[in-house]
Enzyme design. Sequence first.
Site, PDB file in Angstrom:
ATOM      1  N   ASN A 171       3.829  23.859   4.179  1.00  0.00           N
ATOM      2  CA  ASN A 171       5.220  23.484   4.460  1.00  0.00           C
ATOM      3  C   ASN A 171       5.373  22.034   4.017  1.00  0.00           C
ATOM      4  O   ASN A 171       4.902  21.136   4.694  1.00  0.00           O
ATOM      5  CB  ASN A 171       5.496  23.637   5.961  1.00  0.00           C
TER       6      ASN A 171
ATOM      7  N   LYS B  34       7.905  20.263   3.970  1.00  0.00           N
ATOM      8  CA  LYS B  34       8.967  19.557   4.716  1.00  0.00           C
ATOM      9  C   LYS B  34       9.849  18.805   3.708  1.00  0.00           C
ATOM     10  O   LYS B  34      10.010  19.273   2.590  1.00  0.00           O
ATOM     11  CB  LYS B  34       8.344  18.653   5.779  1.00  0.00           C
TER      12      LYS B  34
ATOM     13  N   HIS C 156      11.358  26.589  12.628  1.00  0.00           N
ATOM     14  CA  HIS C 156      10.372  25.509  12.746  1.00  0.00           C
ATOM     15  C   HIS C 156      10.837  24.535  13.836  1.00  0.00           C
ATOM     16  O   HIS C 156      12.036  24.317  14.004  1.00  0.00           O
ATOM     17  CB  HIS C 156      10.240  24.784  11.402  1.00  0.00           C
TER      18      HIS C 156
ATOM     19  N   GLU D 197      11.000  21.492  13.953  1.00  0.00           N
ATOM     20  CA  GLU D 197      11.859  20.391  13.484  1.00  0.00           C
ATOM     21  C   GLU D 197      13.304  20.858  13.300  1.00  0.00           C
ATOM     22  O   GLU D 197      14.238  20.059  13.426  1.00  0.00           O
ATOM     23  CB  GLU D 197      11.269  19.794  12.187  1.00  0.00           C
TER      24      GLU D 197
ATOM     25  N   GLU E 171       3.008  26.842  16.477  1.00  0.00           N
ATOM     26  CA  GLU E 171       2.923  25.426  16.140  1.00  0.00           C
ATOM     27  C   GLU E 171       3.249  24.599  17.379  1.00  0.00           C
ATOM     28  O   GLU E 171       4.435  24.338  17.649  1.00  0.00           O
ATOM     29  CB  GLU E 171       3.917  25.087  15.028  1.00  0.00           C
TER      30      GLU E 171
ATOM     31  N   GLY F  43       1.963  16.741  12.994  1.00  0.00           N
ATOM     32  CA  GLY F  43       2.046  15.409  12.404  1.00  0.00           C
ATOM     33  C   GLY F  43       1.458  14.315  13.275  1.00  0.00           C
ATOM     34  O   GLY F  43       1.658  13.127  13.019  1.00  0.00           O
TER      35      GLY F  43
ATOM     36  N   SER G 134      -1.452  19.700  12.431  1.00  0.00           N
ATOM     37  CA  SER G 134      -2.567  18.829  12.027  1.00  0.00           C
ATOM     38  C   SER G 134      -3.787  19.603  11.508  1.00  0.00           C
ATOM     39  O   SER G 134      -4.923  19.206  11.742  1.00  0.00           O
ATOM     40  CB  SER G 134      -2.965  17.892  13.177  1.00  0.00           C
TER      41      SER G 134
HETATM   42  P1  13P Z   1       1.250  18.930  10.094  1.00  0.00           P
HETATM   43  O1  13P Z   1       0.207  19.796   9.410  1.00  0.00           O
HETATM   44  O2  13P Z   1       1.678  17.777   9.264  1.00  0.00           O
HETATM   45  O3  13P Z   1       0.846  18.569  11.485  1.00  0.00           O
HETATM   46  O4  13P Z   1       2.565  19.853  10.227  1.00  0.00           O
HETATM   47  C1  13P Z   1       2.449  21.134  10.739  1.00  0.00           C
HETATM   48  C2  13P Z   1       3.720  21.846  10.499  1.00  0.00           C
HETATM   49  O5  13P Z   1       4.748  21.516  11.057  1.00  0.00           O
HETATM   50  C3  13P Z   1       3.700  22.962   9.523  1.00  0.00           C
HETATM   51  O6  13P Z   1       4.889  23.686   9.553  1.00  0.00           O
END
Ligand code: 13P
Length: 244
Positions: free
Chosen positions: A9, A11, A95, A97, A166, A172, A208
């Site tokens: 992803n 982002k 997601h 976010e 997640e 992150g 992560s």
């Molecule tokens: P990170 O791997 O940067 O922690 O993000 C995970 C994520 O949100 C994947 O959709």
Amino acid sequence: MRNKLVGGNWKMNGGLAANAALLVALSAGWKARPDRQIAVCVPFPYLAQARDVLADTPIAWGAQDLSAHAAGAYTGDVSGGMIVEFGCRYVLAGHSERRQHHGESDAVVAAKTKAALASGLRPIACVGETLAEREAGQWQSVVGRQFETVAEALGRDLPLITLAYEPVWAIGTGRTATPEQAQEVHAFLRERLVRKGAEGVLVLYGGSVKAANASALFAQRDVDGALVGGASLVATEFLGIANA
Ligand code: 13P
């Protein structure tokens, strides 16, 4: 044994030049495996670029969100039908976010998951609790509620989706769930899937994930792959995870 899926992803990261380098490195470095699929979920403007580079490779591509609606007066939104025109196989739905920054409710996430299937996409529906919810001992009720809303909306189509667990506190932050913490939640989801006749649904872990911790996560019985954020922007890391 279920096959594994490792999704990147990106982002809101990337640019034409950086993407080209990353996509070319991934396609050069990834050898097709019968037990494993890899995919990248890129920002909308780069779907055509992903298609152009990945079309003749074993790497799939997809988008990070879609509208719950098929067409109409929804300025700024993108429909599943538009995404599928770019050869996408996957699309993320719900997601954290999107839930956090765009106020997407469980019902909206369920509607998006349904819209993705209606468009011929394979939705990866995301669930996960916040740190406050985990510390309050609420992960079962939160993850259970998020899952059940999607399951109820899909009914008999539930087996057609992929799930991603997640935990928001692991995204992150560099603070990965331990393999045991991940397994506990994945087993909880697996049990519900089995009860609904959807035992084939893959449950990915996200938060992560790196090449260094992927093997321990993938060794867990109910962890069927990963959804990778930051580490998916570095070809060697992403391929390291994909091969873990
Ligand atoms: P990170 O791997 O940067 O922690 O993000 C995970 C994520 O949100 C994947 O959709």
